[in-house]
Design a protein around this motif. Structure first.
Motif, mmCIF file in Angstrom:
data_model
loop_
_atom_site.group_PDB
_atom_site.id
_atom_site.type_symbol
_atom_site.label_atom_id
_atom_site.label_comp_id
_atom_site.label_asym_id
_atom_site.label_seq_id
_atom_site.Cartn_x
_atom_site.Cartn_y
_atom_site.Cartn_z
ATOM 1 N N SER A 1 0.824 -1.205 0.000
ATOM 2 C CA SER A 1 0.000 0.000 0.000
ATOM 3 C C SER A 1 0.857 1.253 0.000
ATOM 4 O O SER A 1 0.388 2.328 -0.324
ATOM 5 N N GLY B 1 -11.393 5.134 -5.094
ATOM 6 C CA GLY B 1 -10.369 5.531 -4.139
ATOM 7 C C GLY B 1 -10.944 6.426 -3.058
ATOM 8 O O GLY B 1 -12.147 6.409 -2.784
ATOM 9 N N ASP B 2 -10.073 7.220 -2.458
ATOM 10 C CA ASP B 2 -10.484 8.148 -1.403
ATOM 11 C C ASP B 2 -11.134 9.366 -2.043
ATOM 12 O O ASP B 2 -10.482 10.131 -2.750
ATOM 13 N N GLY C 1 -8.818 10.338 -6.190
ATOM 14 C CA GLY C 1 -9.986 9.475 -6.032
ATOM 15 C C GLY C 1 -11.198 10.004 -6.768
ATOM 16 O O GLY C 1 -11.919 9.254 -7.440
ATOM 17 N N TYR D 1 -9.154 3.269 -1.441
ATOM 18 C CA TYR D 1 -7.734 2.882 -1.586
ATOM 19 C C TYR D 1 -7.321 1.830 -0.554
ATOM 20 O O TYR D 1 -6.154 1.733 -0.195
ATOM 21 N N CYS E 1 -10.007 -0.677 -10.857
ATOM 22 C CA CYS E 1 -9.671 -0.277 -9.486
ATOM 23 C C CYS E 1 -8.940 1.059 -9.498
ATOM 24 O O CYS E 1 -8.124 1.321 -10.392
ATOM 25 N N ASN F 1 -6.569 2.014 -7.653
ATOM 26 C CA ASN F 1 -5.116 1.856 -7.541
ATOM 27 C C ASN F 1 -4.735 0.385 -7.711
ATOM 28 O O ASN F 1 -5.588 -0.504 -7.717
ATOM 29 N N ASP G 1 -1.573 3.320 -11.242
ATOM 30 C CA ASP G 1 -0.273 3.665 -10.618
ATOM 31 C C ASP G 1 0.874 2.880 -11.229
ATOM 32 O O ASP G 1 2.027 3.287 -11.132
#
Length: 341
Positions: free
Chosen positions: A83, A199-200, A206, A231, A255, A257, A282
């Motif tokens: 992570s 995500g966030d 996100g 995330y 997704c 990330n 990423d």
């Protein structure tokens, strides 16, 4: 015996100001004298006081890189290697760029209770400036830093900033375009029920990745299926397990990330659904070798731009810079784009 510039000057037979000029690499010192002083400094093991140099007007040669880590214990954040993977790649690239310009790099994980350390570094001029990544939009502590200190580079923080502080710069990944391209690729593969594990939503990345997914689904007239992963590896795992338990059909996964895509991949394999394509974001080092796809930010350019904005005092600087993304679908593209560096 205490070693200081006065002692170096005595042994070299020069003035203390000459020693200072040699240390600060001023040009008006004869080469013979410079070599003599440097030799004595090396023999004595003398290390110039960087703080004193800063107080004397010499600019710090240390760049601060600050990563937001909520209020979790730092060791817990660092121990969770996967992570933390994107940040580790980013740290590596920034370090390379800093060394190219003969700067040092100070790295720290900042939570809501440790912003005072950042303020001290600016007040004492221990850093030339700071790069901030992973911070949530509108958080009061970072707003205070932005208002009072400079230079500052904020990565993926605001899309359209209106900051009055001239020394504050923004670098944004093209998250929207990258997410849109990833989702469209899954749809063009014939997938009609593509889910997005988001995500966030308190962070620009996100929000923009979710918006890109929505735009692609709208373009093809397909109903979106969004699940808030924040995330989090654990949340991504829970989401997919629940979908499978409830027999909710889906034939593609985007997704927000790569870490979440790893977890989704594991769960699908365990349940005999390894044929469902997955795209993450990423482009971490393990993603493509695992057979997954990923959206790759140009992290090399991101790091280079961030360092240049802090250390380059010449010319006009862009307030906002956007960094491109590339959809990496296989190992050939992965190598071609040099993301192994």
């Amino acid at each position: 015996m205490k070693i200081n510039s006065t002692k170096v000057a005595q042994i070299a037979g020069v003035s203390r100001s000459t020693v200072s000029r040699v240390i600060n690499n001023y040009p008006n010192v004869p080469s013979e004298t410079r070599e003599k002083v440097l030799k004595i400094i090396d023999e004595l093991g003398y290390i110039p006081n960087s703080s004193a140099q800063v107080l004397a007007g010499k600019k710090s040669r240390t760049i601060g890189l600050f990563i937001y880590g909520d209020n979790n214990d730092k060791s817990k954040i660092l121990d969770n290697g996967l992570s933390f993977g994107y940040y580790l790649d980013f740290i590596n690239r920034v370090l390379k760029e800093a060394l190219k310009s003969d700067y040092q790099l100070l790295v720290d994980v900042i939570n809501d209770n440790s912003f005072s350390k950042v303020e001290s570094l600016y007040v004492n001029r221990d850093i030339v400036g700071g790069i901030f990544i992973g911070f949530k939009e509108g958080e009061e502590n970072i707003k205070k830093i932005i208002k009072q200190y400079s230079p500052i580079v904020l990565v993926d923080y605001l899309l359209n900033p209106s900051c009055e502080n001239k020394g504050v710069y923004y670098i944004n990944t093209e998250d929207f375009n990258g997410a849109k391209e990833a989702t469209e690729h899954l749809i063009k593969l014939g997938k009609k029920r593509v889910i997005h594990i988001s995500g966030d939503r308190c962070k620009l990345s996100g929000k923009e990745r979710e918006n890109g997914y929505l735009e692609a689904m709208k373009k093809f007239g397909i109903a979106p299926m969004i699940y808030n992963g924040n995330y989090s590896d654990e949340k991504a795992t829970e989401i997919v397990m629940e979908l499978l338990e409830k027999n909710i059909e889906f034939d593609g996964v985007f997704c927000a990330n790569d870490n979440m895509s790893y977890c989704v991949n594991n769960i699908l394999k365990e349940n005999g659904k390894e044929n469902i394509p997955i795209i993450g974001f990423d482009n971490l080092r393990n993603t493509i070798p695992l057979g997954l796809m990923s959206v790759a930010p140009d992290i090399n350019n991101l790091a280079k731009t961030a360092v240049e904005l802090l250390v380059n005092d010449k010319g006009e600087k862009p307030k906002v810079t956007f960094v491109k993304t590339t959809l990496i679908k296989g190992l050939e593209e992965y190598v071609k784009e040099s993301y192994l560096d």
